[in-house]
Design a protein around this motif. Structure first.
Motif, mmCIF file in Angstrom:
data_model
loop_
_atom_site.group_PDB
_atom_site.id
_atom_site.type_symbol
_atom_site.label_atom_id
_atom_site.label_comp_id
_atom_site.label_asym_id
_atom_site.label_seq_id
_atom_site.Cartn_x
_atom_site.Cartn_y
_atom_site.Cartn_z
ATOM 1 N N UNK A 1 -15.903 3.183 -30.871
ATOM 2 C CA UNK A 1 -15.452 2.457 -32.053
ATOM 3 C C UNK A 1 -14.795 3.432 -33.020
ATOM 4 N N UNK A 2 -13.666 3.031 -33.595
ATOM 5 C CA UNK A 2 -13.030 3.955 -34.529
ATOM 6 C C UNK A 2 -11.642 3.514 -34.957
ATOM 7 N N UNK A 3 -10.818 4.498 -35.304
ATOM 8 C CA UNK A 3 -9.490 4.241 -35.856
ATOM 9 C C UNK A 3 -8.412 4.454 -34.802
ATOM 10 N N UNK A 4 -7.208 4.823 -35.240
ATOM 11 C CA UNK A 4 -6.092 4.981 -34.293
ATOM 12 C C UNK A 4 -6.286 6.154 -33.342
ATOM 13 N N UNK A 5 -7.068 7.147 -33.730
ATOM 14 C CA UNK A 5 -7.362 8.243 -32.803
ATOM 15 C C UNK A 5 -8.048 7.687 -31.568
ATOM 16 N N UNK B 1 -14.953 3.949 -42.653
ATOM 17 C CA UNK B 1 -16.386 3.676 -42.548
ATOM 18 C C UNK B 1 -16.790 2.418 -43.301
ATOM 19 N N UNK B 2 -15.918 1.935 -44.188
ATOM 20 C CA UNK B 2 -16.227 0.729 -44.967
ATOM 21 C C UNK B 2 -15.357 -0.462 -44.571
ATOM 22 N N UNK B 3 -14.769 -0.427 -43.372
ATOM 23 C CA UNK B 3 -13.849 -1.489 -42.946
ATOM 24 C C UNK B 3 -14.541 -2.722 -42.375
ATOM 25 N N UNK B 4 -15.863 -2.708 -42.278
ATOM 26 C CA UNK B 4 -16.563 -3.849 -41.697
ATOM 27 C C UNK B 4 -16.496 -3.897 -40.184
ATOM 28 N N UNK B 5 -16.415 -2.739 -39.543
ATOM 29 C CA UNK B 5 -16.346 -2.708 -38.081
ATOM 30 C C UNK B 5 -17.600 -3.276 -37.439
ATOM 31 N N UNK B 6 -18.735 -3.175 -38.122
ATOM 32 C CA UNK B 6 -19.963 -3.749 -37.571
ATOM 33 C C UNK B 6 -19.851 -5.263 -37.447
ATOM 34 N N UNK B 7 -19.276 -5.934 -38.447
ATOM 35 C CA UNK B 7 -19.094 -7.380 -38.371
ATOM 36 C C UNK B 7 -18.148 -7.776 -37.257
ATOM 37 N N UNK B 8 -17.046 -7.015 -37.118
ATOM 38 C CA UNK B 8 -16.096 -7.291 -36.035
ATOM 39 C C UNK B 8 -16.774 -7.159 -34.683
ATOM 40 N N UNK B 9 -17.531 -6.066 -34.512
ATOM 41 C CA UNK B 9 -18.151 -5.818 -33.216
ATOM 42 C C UNK B 9 -19.238 -6.834 -32.913
ATOM 43 N N UNK B 10 -19.972 -7.253 -33.933
ATOM 44 C CA UNK B 10 -21.013 -8.262 -33.718
ATOM 45 C C UNK B 10 -20.417 -9.551 -33.199
ATOM 46 N N UNK B 11 -19.284 -9.961 -33.750
ATOM 47 C CA UNK B 11 -18.606 -11.164 -33.265
ATOM 48 C C UNK B 11 -18.121 -10.973 -31.837
ATOM 49 N N UNK B 12 -17.686 -9.765 -31.517
ATOM 50 C CA UNK B 12 -17.139 -9.500 -30.182
ATOM 51 C C UNK B 12 -18.224 -9.396 -29.116
ATOM 52 N N UNK C 1 -23.677 2.647 -39.373
ATOM 53 C CA UNK C 1 -24.496 3.000 -38.220
ATOM 54 C C UNK C 1 -25.811 2.217 -38.211
ATOM 55 N N UNK C 2 -26.378 1.996 -39.376
ATOM 56 C CA UNK C 2 -27.609 1.208 -39.462
ATOM 57 C C UNK C 2 -27.380 -0.211 -38.942
ATOM 58 N N UNK C 3 -26.240 -0.811 -39.292
ATOM 59 C CA UNK C 3 -25.908 -2.146 -38.801
ATOM 60 C C UNK C 3 -25.652 -2.138 -37.297
ATOM 61 N N UNK C 4 -25.009 -1.084 -36.796
ATOM 62 C CA UNK C 4 -24.691 -1.007 -35.365
ATOM 63 C C UNK C 4 -25.937 -0.836 -34.506
ATOM 64 N N UNK C 5 -27.017 -0.318 -35.071
ATOM 65 C CA UNK C 5 -28.233 -0.076 -34.292
ATOM 66 C C UNK C 5 -28.803 -1.355 -33.700
ATOM 67 N N UNK C 6 -28.479 -2.496 -34.292
ATOM 68 C CA UNK C 6 -28.968 -3.770 -33.746
ATOM 69 C C UNK C 6 -28.205 -4.188 -32.491
ATOM 70 N N UNK C 7 -27.104 -3.489 -32.188
ATOM 71 C CA UNK C 7 -26.256 -3.879 -31.057
ATOM 72 C C UNK C 7 -26.309 -2.899 -29.899
#
Length: 215
Positions: free
Chosen positions: A48-52, A77-88, A123-129
Motif C-alpha cells: 500500500x502506498x503512493x506512486x512509488x 499517511x492521512x489520505x484514508x487508505x485504510x477506508x479504501x482498503x477496507x472496502x476493497x 497502521x492501527x486501522x490496518x491491523x484489523x485487516x
C-alpha cells in the motif's frame, strides 16, 4: 414523434461516445482495480502506498502468496487508505500489509509529529485487516531535479528517523532502504529503472524476512 426521440437519443449517445476519454485515462479508478485484484487473492501480501508503489514492478508472488499492488498516486499517511482498503478487501484478511508513504507528506510540509500521528493512526486501522504489518523507509530525494517541489532532504530524514518508533508502537516490521546511487530517480522523486530495482528488491527481501525467513 417516437422516431424523432430515438434519433435524438442515438445522437446524444454518439456524442458521449466520441467525447468519452480513450486509452489510459479511461481505465477504471485505482480503488476498483485494487478491489478486483483482491477478489480472488487468498492470504495476499498487499503493498500500500503512493506512486512509488504504483509504478513498482512487484513480483507476482512472495512466500507463496499473491502480491497485490495497492499504490495510488498522491497518497499520504492521512489520505484514508485504510477506508479504501477496507472496502476493497471486505471481510478477508491479508497475510501482510506493507505500507510505503512519506514523499507526498513532505510535499505538503507535514511536520514530523503530524506524520507520526497520521501514520500511527493508519497502521492501527490496518491491523484489523491483516496478521502482520511492515513499513518501508522513505526514499531520499535527488535535489535540483524538477519534481522535488516543496520537499526537503531534512523533512524526509525526519520522517525516516520517526519510522522505527512508529513501527515499534504499532507492532510493524521496518523495511530499510539501502543507499541509492546517483541517478536513482527520473525527476528527483519517481524512481528510475535502477532505483526501482533497488526499491523492489529491498521490499521483496523485507517481505520474505517477515513472512518466510526460513524459505
Amino acid at each position: 414523434m417516437n422516431g424523432v426521440r430515438i434519433g435524438i437519443i442515438a445522437s446524444l449517445l454518439l456524442v458521449v461516445w466520441i467525447v468519452w476519454p480513450k486509452g489510459e485515462q479511461s481505465a477504471p479508478p485505482r480503488p476498483l482495480l485494487i478491489k478486483s485484484a483482491l477478489k480472488e487473492a487468498k492470504d495476499p501480501v498487499i503493498v500500500l502506498g503512493d506512486s512509488i508503489v504504483r509504478q513498482a514492478q512487484l513480483p507476482r508472488t512472495l512466500c507463496k502468496r499473491p502480491v497485490v499492488n495497492a499504490g495510488i498516486d498522491g497518497s499520504t499517511a492521512s489520505s484514508g487508505l485504510d477506508g479504501m482498503l477496507k472496502k476493497a478487501i471486505g471481510d478477508k484478511k491479508a497475510a501482510l500489509i506493507v505500507v510505503s508513504l512519506g514523499l507526498n507528506d513532505a510535499e505538503t510540509r507535514d511536520s514530523v509529529e503530524s506524520y507520526r500521528r497520521n501514520y500511527t493512526a493508519l497502521l492501527t486501522a490496518l491491523k484489523t485487516m491483516t496478521t502482520r504489518l511492515a513499513v518501508v523507509a522513505v526514499t531520499p530525494l535527488e535535489p535540483g531535479k524538477p519534481d522535488v517541489g516543496n520537499r526537503t532532504p531534512q523533512s524526509v530524514d525526519g520522517y525516516n528517523a520517526a519510522l522505527p518508533d512508529i513501527a515499534r508502537d504499532t507492532g510493524a516490521d521496518l523495511i530499510a532502504m539501502p543507499a541509492m546511487p546517483a541517478g536513482f530517480t527520473s525527476d528527483g522523486i519517481h524512481l528510475s529503472e535502477t532505483g526501482a530495482a533497488i526499491w523492489t528488491k529491498a521490499v521483496s527481501d523485507g517481505v520474505t524476512a517477515t513472512l518466510c525467513p526460513n524459505g
